[in-house]
Design a protein around this motif. Structure first.
Motif, short mmCIF file in Angstrom:
data_model
loop_
_atom_site.label_atom_id
_atom_site.label_comp_id
_atom_site.label_asym_id
_atom_site.label_seq_id
_atom_site.Cartn_x
_atom_site.Cartn_y
_atom_site.Cartn_z
N GLN A 1 26.18 14.23 -21.58
CA GLN A 1 25.00 13.50 -22.27
C GLN A 1 25.52 13.13 -23.69
O GLN A 1 25.92 14.06 -24.39
CB GLN A 1 23.88 14.23 -22.19
N THR B 1 19.64 8.69 -24.57
CA THR B 1 18.34 9.08 -23.81
C THR B 1 18.72 9.50 -22.34
O THR B 1 19.54 8.43 -21.61
CB THR B 1 17.35 7.89 -24.10
N PHE B 2 17.89 10.15 -21.74
CA PHE B 2 18.05 10.58 -20.37
C PHE B 2 16.69 11.33 -19.73
O PHE B 2 15.81 11.51 -20.73
CB PHE B 2 19.35 11.49 -20.09
N THR B 3 16.47 11.37 -18.57
CA THR B 3 15.56 11.94 -18.04
C THR B 3 15.80 13.56 -17.70
O THR B 3 16.90 13.61 -17.34
CB THR B 3 14.74 11.43 -16.94
N THR C 1 12.07 20.94 -15.05
CA THR C 1 11.69 19.71 -16.16
C THR C 1 10.52 20.03 -16.80
O THR C 1 10.47 19.71 -17.89
CB THR C 1 11.49 18.52 -15.02
N TYR D 1 10.27 20.56 -20.70
CA TYR D 1 9.15 19.91 -21.44
C TYR D 1 8.28 20.88 -22.37
O TYR D 1 8.15 20.53 -23.68
CB TYR D 1 8.25 19.00 -20.34
N VAL E 1 11.51 12.35 -26.26
CA VAL E 1 11.51 10.85 -26.78
C VAL E 1 10.17 10.87 -27.12
O VAL E 1 9.78 10.12 -28.17
CB VAL E 1 11.98 10.13 -25.84
N ASN E 2 9.22 11.00 -26.18
CA ASN E 2 7.51 10.84 -26.60
C ASN E 2 6.98 12.22 -27.02
O ASN E 2 7.22 13.23 -26.28
CB ASN E 2 6.97 10.24 -25.48
N GLU F 1 2.54 14.85 -21.45
CA GLU F 1 3.22 14.46 -20.24
C GLU F 1 2.36 14.28 -18.79
O GLU F 1 1.35 15.35 -18.99
CB GLU F 1 4.22 15.28 -19.69
N SER G 1 6.85 10.91 -15.99
CA SER G 1 7.88 10.00 -16.70
C SER G 1 9.18 10.84 -16.31
O SER G 1 10.51 10.08 -16.60
CB SER G 1 7.69 10.15 -18.16
N LYS H 1 11.43 12.31 -20.55
CA LYS H 1 12.47 11.48 -21.39
C LYS H 1 13.01 12.25 -22.44
O LYS H 1 12.07 12.74 -23.45
CB LYS H 1 12.07 10.00 -21.77
#
Length: 446
Positions: A126, A131-133, A270, A274, A418-419, A423, A436, A439
């Motif tokens: 990366q 940006t990636f998920t 994931t 987060y 990113v945000n 979530e 999402s 991200k």
């Protein structure tokens, strides 16, 4: 018959609520009806239990409550299903230990270095500022680990082919098209060939099963007793009568452990990424704990770290994946929690709501890893992988893998969300996924 309170919301509306806001819907049901509720499916009562005493009874009362493989057979598939979830009775009892060998002891420990190296390789690809998920990266890591541990394939044409097939199947089943068309309309479940929605799904299943069957036959010819992957273990295994497993049975037993990369491991990882990157104090404490190892960053030292373990457990608690236990069937009249259940009643443990009980987990909506440092919870209070005879056979390996991937990512790069907004959740069958995919952006590499 005295059933637990029945949810009065119409079935069609309840289905939509569970799809659009699964956790909020379940919270509302718990608040209104309590921890044992009934939802009717036609004339069949389905009783959802989120009380530890009820869960204990479900696990231990195997005479009146049984688990049946018929619950786990997908009627929309035209391919035969004889995996670990679809088989019953003594056959199921004898197959579980065969599969569990690949996820325990020396086999699990030997895979630790490979998990760390794969994670480091994939995350390093990366670019800075890119940006990636988190889900895409997590799925890539965990699917490749699964292929290597289960099938024993490394780099090469066949490795790339099975990875491509499983990735295509996973993405298709999670696509808006599949969710909207195949799940909502009965006619769309008909297999009308590769170019129809259900037909394309069946095509992918058949391609994967054919690949696995060919691999089983080829590996049986090689007869290499030095290999340590699950496929080799099953090829040389014998059933309860002393007979070797057939090529078809070995093939089907291999399928689910690989597909489970999506159903639990990738999404659980994931969610963990987060939470760790949402809460700076949590991340800093994890990094301090990892730094305390100095040069002893081998897999076994990493997975023994107490705070890392607590963080992973808290992530599995607050974002339960799966949300429900596998269903059980009441075979004879049964008293449970003051209610009378008749044969034919379906019992489902609600994992999410058990993990949200304030009497067990004060301030359950808050991410607090210290809970798992201060208290040891019973298997009826904390059950992220289900329980009883149908609990996840790969649970120890899943935790082992989750810790190593998280630790390797934190040790090798600096990521940011990113945000900063909370979530949202998305329901997929009995799973609760981050909507999402979470991200993230790469800010630097160590």
């Amino acid at each position: 018959m005295t059933l637990p309170p029945k949810v009065k919301t119409p079935a069609w509306l309840l289905s939509q609520q569970l799809k659009n806001n699964p956790l909020g819907c379940m919270d509302a049901i718990y608040k209104r009806y309590g921890d044992v509720v009934t939802i009717m499916s036609g004339s069949t009562p389905i009783v959802y239990v989120s009380n530890p005493s009820g869960i204990k009874q479900i696990f231990n009362n195997t005479k009146q409550i049984t688990d049946s493989g018929t619950f786990f057979r997908d009627s929309t598939l035209t391919v035969e299903q004889r995996g670990i979830l679809q088989i019953d009775g003594l056959v199921h009892k004898h197959r579980r230990p065969l599969l569990m060998k690949a996820y325990h002891g020396e086999r699990m420990n030997a895979s630790g270095q490979r998990i760390c190296k794969l994670t480091e390789k994939i995350i390093s690809q990366q670019g800075i500022g890119k940006t990636f998920t988190a889900y895409e990266i997590g799925l890539k890591i965990i699917l490749q680990v699964a292929i290597e541990v289960v099938i024993g394939l490394r780099e090469g044409e066949r490795y790339e082919k099975i990875k491509r097939l499983f990735t295509s199947l996973i993405k298709y089943e999670e696509s808006p098209l599949f969710d909207l068309v195949v799940k909502q309309f009965a006619f769309a479940q008909l297999d009308l060939g590769r170019w129809s929605p259900a037909g394309y799904r069946n095509y992918l299943y058949k391609e994967i099963l054919q690949f696995l069957y060919d691999e089983v036959q080829e590996r049986r010819k090689q007869a290499d007793y030095s290999r340590t992957d699950m496929l080799s273990e099953l090829i040389f295994a014998r059933d309860e009568t002393g007979t070797p497993l057939s090529d078809e049975e070995v093939r089907d037993l291999l399928f689910l452990p690989i597909l489970a990369s999506r159903d639990g491991a990738a999404h659980s990882l994931t969610w963990c990424l987060y939470w760790v990157h949402s809460l700076r104090d949590i991340r800093e404490q994890l990094l301090e704990e990892l730094d305390s190892l100095g040069d002893n960053l081998n897999p076994m030292n990493i997975v023994a770290l107490p705070y890392l373990n607590a963080v992973c457990n808290e992530s599995l608690r607050i974002c339960s994946s799966p949300m429900f236990m596998l269903p059980r069937l009441v075979e004879s009249p049964l008293e449970m929690m003051g209610y009378e259940l008749i044969p034919g009643t379906v019992l489902i443990g609600n994992i999410y709501l058990i993990h949200q009980r304030e009497d067990l987990y004060p301030e359950p909506k808050q991410f607090k890893p210290e809970r798992f440092l201060e208290k040891k919870f019973s298997p009826y209070e904390f059950l992220p992988f289900g329980g009883g005879a149908r609990n996840c056979i790969a649970a120890p390996f899943a935790m082992f893998q989750m810790k190593l991937v998280l630790a390797t990512i934190l040790s090798n790069c600096k990521l940011e969300l990113v945000n900063n907004r909370p979530e949202k959740q998305k329901r997929f069958d009995d799973q609760c996924h981050p909507k999402s995919g979470v991200k993230m952006v790469m800010r630097g590499q160590h």
